[in-house]
Structures are given as C-alpha cells and as structure tokens.
Write an enzyme that holds these catalytic residues in place. Sequence first.
Site, PDB file in Angstrom:
ATOM      1  N   GLN B 124      82.650 -66.469 -81.927  1.00  0.00           N
ATOM      2  CA  GLN B 124      83.062 -67.780 -81.018  1.00  0.00           C
ATOM      3  C   GLN B 124      81.936 -68.559 -80.852  1.00  0.00           C
ATOM      4  OE1 GLN B 124      83.848 -67.002 -76.868  1.00  0.00           O
ATOM      5  NE2 GLN B 124      85.968 -67.828 -77.028  1.00  0.00           N
ATOM      6  N   SER B 127      79.906 -71.614 -76.001  1.00  0.00           N
ATOM      7  CA  SER B 127      78.632 -71.911 -75.000  1.00  0.00           C
ATOM      8  C   SER B 127      77.494 -72.409 -75.952  1.00  0.00           C
ATOM      9  CB  SER B 127      78.296 -70.484 -74.473  1.00  0.00           C
ATOM     10  OG  SER B 127      79.380 -69.916 -73.890  1.00  0.00           O
ATOM     11  N   GLU B 242      94.792 -64.832 -73.881  1.00  0.00           N
ATOM     12  CA  GLU B 242      94.287 -63.755 -73.294  1.00  0.00           C
ATOM     13  C   GLU B 242      94.279 -63.559 -71.722  1.00  0.00           C
ATOM     14  OE1 GLU B 242      92.934 -61.147 -74.600  1.00  0.00           O
ATOM     15  OE2 GLU B 242      93.786 -62.027 -76.663  1.00  0.00           O
ATOM     16  N   SER B 377      83.325 -66.687 -64.985  1.00  0.00           N
ATOM     17  CA  SER B 377      82.324 -65.857 -63.937  1.00  0.00           C
ATOM     18  C   SER B 377      83.316 -65.696 -62.603  1.00  0.00           C
ATOM     19  CB  SER B 377      81.306 -66.490 -63.787  1.00  0.00           C
ATOM     20  OG  SER B 377      81.645 -67.604 -62.771  1.00  0.00           O
TER      21      SER B 377
END
Lengths: 363, 392
Positions: B124, B127, B242, B377
């Site tokens: 993936q 980021s 997910e 996060s």
Amino acid sequence: MPFTATPIVGGDAFDQACRIGQEADRQLALIDDPAGHLACLRRHWDSLAGLGWLAVAMPEEAGGAGGTLSDLAALAGGAGRGGLPLPIAAACGVIPRLLADQPALLPGLAEGQHRIAFIPAEAAVDDAADVLILASDGSLTGAVVGIETPPDPTHLLLVLGGAEPALLLLPARARGIEARHYLRIDGRPAADWRFTGLAVEPAWVLGRGEVVARRAAEARDLGALLTCVEAVSAAGALLEQTIDYLLNRVQFGVPLASHQALRHRVAEMYVEYENLRGLVLQALRMAAADDGMPWRDIAFAKLRLGEAGRFIAQSAIQCHGGMGMTEALPAIRLARRIMMAEFEFGDRTFHAQRLLDAGRSAA
Amino acid sequence: MSAAIDYEAFRTDVRAFAETRCPPEIRAVVATYRKLSRKVWYPWQRILFEHGWGAPGWPKQYGGTGWDLKQRHIFDEVMAECDCPPQYHHGLRHIGPVILEYGSEEQKQRFLPGILSGEEWWCQGYSEPGAGSDLASLRTAARREGDEYVVEGQKTWTSHAHEADWMYTLVRTSKEAKNQQGISLLLIPLNAPGISIRPIRTIDGWHHVNEVFLDNVRVPVANRVGEEGGGWTYGKFLLERERLGGANVAPALRQLERTRELLARELGGERHRLKRAMLEERLLLAEAELRGAQALGQEAIAAVMEGRPLGLLPSVLKLGTSVTFQHVAEVALDAVGERLAPRFRPTDAAGPNAEAPGIEWVQNYMYSRVRTIYGGSSEVQKNVIAKQLFGS
Ligand SMILES: Cc1cc2nc3c(=O)[nH]c(=O)nc-3n(C[C@H](O)[C@H](O)[C@H](O)COP(=O)(O)OP(=O)(O)OC[C@H]3O[C@@H](n4cnc5c(N)ncnc54)[C@H](O)[C@@H]3O)c2cc1C
C-alpha cells in the site's frame, strides 16, 4: 447532537427509576440536615416499595412479580442514571434472592415494612479481633463497619463465613446490637454494627452449612452485577453532563469543548465506558443463559468497574475544574457514587484475587 | 438464510482444518512472533485457496466463500487461536475489495486471480514523508501523457514493498481541485523503470517498511481504478471494509495466554515473588479489557448483520484494543527484561544474541508500539470520537 447514553436495559421501569432518582437527588440537594435527608430517603423508599420494586424479583407464588435479571437491571440502571441514593442492588436483588425460601417474610419485605440491611460474610472490620463469631451457646459477638442500609433498618440479614457458615435474620433493635448510623459521601444511609453477646434465637437462624455459603456467594455476585449496571448507567449520564458542561463553560473566549486536551480526555472516558458496558452486557447475557451466577464474568466486570469507573469519575471532576470539587452539580454527585460503587460487593482486588486463585488452581 | 447456519459446527470444521492443514513450521513462526514475510504467508494462502477458502470476504463468483460476517469473524478467531498466520494481506483485504467494487472488468480479470492464489503480492503506497495522519495532503504527482501517467514523488512506510509485485498508490492528479478531490488510485508494478526501494530499519530490528521513490514512472491509464479524482472515495471505502478489524480480539487473547504461560515459566521462586504477583495482576486487568472489547466486537458484528449503524464502535475498538495489546506486550517485556532486554539487537544483524531463546518477547514489545500509530493513530481516533460526542 451531543452524546446520549443508551440504557443497558431500557423501558418503563428504567424511565421510572431514573425519574425517581433525579427527583430524590434534586430534593436532597436542598436539604442540609441529616435527619431531613433520612426522612426524604424514607419517603422515596416507601414510594418505590409501593411501586412494587422490592417484589420485582420475588416469585409469583409469594406475591412477587416473578421478574428476571433483566427487570432488575432496568431498575438498577434507571436508579444509577438518576442518582438515587438507596441500596437498590441489595434491596431488590440480593436480599429477595437470599430470602426466596422464606415465604413468611416475603410480604413484609415486598411492602417495604421489613427494611433489611445486608451484612455479607466479607464485611469490613476495624480490627481483626472484631470478626463476627457465633459461639456454641448461640451468642454473637464482633463488629462490622460501613454497612449500607435502607432508611430506618428494621432487620439485619447477616452471612457468617468461616468453617460454619450461617444465615441469620436479626431484628435491628434486639438487645446486644449497637448501631451507629450515618450518611455516606454519596448520600446513602450506612451504619456500623456491634454485637455484644447477642443471644441469637433459633428462629433467627435461616440456614447453616455449605449451602448457605454458596447461596450467599451467588447473592453477592448478583449484587456486584447490579452495582455494575447501576454504575455504568451513572457513568453514561456523567459523560453526557461533562460534555454539556464543556460545551457551555467559556474560558479564553471559547468554550472549553474546543480544547483538544479536554476533548481527548472525554474520548478516553468514553472508551472506558464502552468497554465496561461490554463486560456488563456479557455478564448479563451469561447470567440469563444459566441459573447460577456467571461469577467469572461478574468478577471481570467488577474489576473493570474499579479501573474504568474511577478513571471516568476522576476525569469528570478534572474537567469541571473547581466545580468538580463541590457538591453543587448532579454530575459530581454521580462521580462520587461511581467511586463508592468500587467498595460494594467486593472491591477490585477482591475480584482479582478470586480470578487469580481460580487460574492457579486450574494450572 | 443465515438462520440455518450452525455456527458451532462451522467453528469445529474450521478448527479441524487449521489444526491439520496449517504446517507446523508456519504455526511456529506465528507462535514465536517471528517475522511474517511473504515466504510464510504465501504457502498458507495457497493451501487456503486450494481448499476454496482463499478469500472469505469476497463474493462467491470471484472465488469467495459466501460466508456471512459472523462466519468470517469465527474464521479469523479460530485462525488466531490455532496460531495460523492472519489472512491479512494487502491484496486480499484491501485492494481486492476495491477492485471488486470500482475496478473495470479487465482489471478484475487481470488482478483478482493472482491475489486469490497468492501468486501476486501487494503493498500500500499511501503515506508520504509530508502526509501521514493528514493523508489528503499527499504530493506524489501523476501527470497525464496520452494513455499513460507519469508518476513523480516519494512514498514512505510502505510495508512489504521489498517483497511485493504491485503497489496500489494514491497520487495527485490535479492541483486545482480541493485536497481530497485531486487524488487518484493507480496500480503500479514495482518492477517498472524509475522505481527504487530503500529499507527503513524500525526499532524492533526487522525489515517491514520501506521508502519507495518514484522517478518518472510510466503507468498505463488502464491501471487507474475508477475515476480520475475518485481515489479518496475508494481509499475511504477500503477503510470502511476494515473497520471491524478491532472486533477480532482473538490474537490479543492468544498473546495474553502465552504471556501467562511465560510468567509461570519465567518467574518461579522467591526472588520473583512480587514481580510475578504484579505482572499477573496487570495481565488480569488486560484480560478484563479484552473481554470487554470482545463483547463490543460481538455487538458490532450483530449490528452489521442486522443493518444497524456501527456508530463509534470501530474507533472505540481500535483505540482500546491497540493499547491493551501494548499492555500485554509490556508485561512480557517486564517478565524477561532483566535477562533478555540487554541482549536484544536487530535480528538481521549477525551475532550470537540475536538467537537468544525468548528474545522474541523483547522484539514483540518493540513492534507493539506501532499499534497506536498506524491504522489511524490513537490521537486521530480520539479526534473522531470527540467530534461525535460533542456534536462538532
Ligand atoms: C510499521 C509501520 C507500517 C506502516 N505501513 C504502512 C503501509 O503499508 N502503507 C502506508 O501507506 N503507510 C504505512 N504506515 C504509515 C502510517 O499509516 C503512518 O505512520 C500514520 O498514518 C501516522 O502518520 P505519521 O507517521 O506521519 O505521523 P504524524 O501524522 O506526523 O503524527 C505524529 C504524532 O502526532 C499525532 N497527531 C497527528 N495529527 C494529530 C491531530 N490532528 N491531533 C492530535 N494529534 C495528532 C499522531 O497521533 C502522532 O502521535 C506504516 C507505519 C508504520 C510505523
């Protein structure tokens, strides 16, 4: 729309209990003297007896409503949300369960004339020498402290542990019993009891032996479970009220609710609240599936109540600033109530100890 | 109809399969927290695929199992209880479902079979150095030239890039549009000219993550999933899929059980009396939290199956369970720390200590810190929760 808590078991009984709790809390906040406080609690006790709360879990043959654990949870939840400072878990759950085989007593109990204080085998003592002893001549000595009571208790339902377990029902004014009554920090009536050679009449002994110990432990677990339901519900209301306070209190020209530090603290309170709610739901589910008490699930829930409940209560106090240190807001009264729930029907180490012991003996 | 499904019988079947068909050497890797690389995952995916269980969450016509959500949950739970590798690959769980939902028929034919059999491995590329929690600020740019995009930029933290064949990648296709709207989703082969991959060493000592540099990489327009500018929507769809990841606390409970055995083994005797008592209590508190999370997970699954909204449950589960996982890992660290922490060093490095028995507890603790950083996060989850609770 800001957060509103969903009851664990909702419905009419929940709403009624919540309404009565809020009303009692409002009235009590305006009363200064302990006598007035007690009189007010007594009025509410009589009215909830009149509404049939004390008979909810009693068998129908004995004139009760034959209700389930879920009916009890509705009452405990409503009372918790409303902040009703009366021993609902003991009065509606624990005591009727222990007296279920005493048909002669049930009507008086259901109608609220028998106002019974429950003294568990694990009751706290100030001094090891105070542990209760029923001598072979039938005399009872010792002293227990911090016992939650209904207003103006008429009887004591006492579990004796140790090698010779026994269940006793004592008239509260019998000779040889001294009481010191007071109000706890959460506004609930309580007492210390001393027994000085009380002559226990045979009719006061309701049972003896292992079966008493087992039933008393189950009743205590029921008490712990209902206390958890009550405290989770109080925590839901406390979260709502804390959010409301932060949305409305302005400092530095903006509502406190705009500060991330406080928003995160509230998010953490919510996560703890949800986790505790999950455990309580699970324990209720297991209890409904089985006749006995799912002691393990209850012990985990009560253990978490110790951790999560205190975190929520302390956080609410912190978020309210100086107001958090006063008795002026219903929110803070709920916070105090949640803190006290820790010490009812076994604190967190009591339940942790049980779980650890069971794990060790299984290994 | 789901009413007819015998979930307990299903659980028994899955368990029997896991116990007899998952090779012991693969289970040993999971049980000792060693690195789950493609080398470990692939053979197991192959076995599942050949049994028809390659893609529990996909529709039947594309090789899925047709299981309902509860069955899928049971499957994941049993896998964890039996120390089978979690069937969590980027292809299977992430880009596969996106292609199924938004991909062209050609893309489905081209990519789904390789994902299903495990022949093609995915990573993936979301980021970037400048775009972490604020992913929408990503800058890797794709400029259109005829029927190709020319991609220029850098991705980072890319798990598995060093062992993957493909990277599904969010790129900026327009600088005019608002942040979220100028983003597209491209499927980029990692052997394309112009791509270079550099490992990032993490504190647990293993090589999981990479920097991926894209220097004028040419990607056919046919490798774009869905619309140009639609990438953000597809990425969000993926996260939705997910969202219930946190509902599966079986891996955490399994780790807790193993840690309890570790305490019994490691901390006998008078010298460790207090340590053992304290660690056992911490473990018990963690267990209480996990049981609470487990109950909430069941509630979440029931909600989805009955079509009720999930509300904040996914965030609550992610936030809570990630921290509890860390607590459990910390208990294990404290049990062996005096003895083993000083000997811990990067596993890739040569040297005798890397193989010290039990060193994986230290490694696992180090790795556990990531749980509150990735996948949204803790702070970002708290922002999400607070926004709901406060109504704004
Ligand atoms: C081992 C590992 C594997 C990964 N695998 C992948 C992968 O395969 N593919 C991929 O695309 N990415 C991957 N990531 C990246 C991961 O998704 C990011 O690390 C994550 O999104 C956080 O971004 P960041 O690291 O830039 O931290 P930052 O966004 O810089 O955050 C730093 C700190 O600030 C806090 N913070 C950020 N925003 C706010 C806010 N608004 N309010 C309060 N606090 C805030 C964060 O919570 C954090 O504590 C991986 C990361 C790691 C460590």
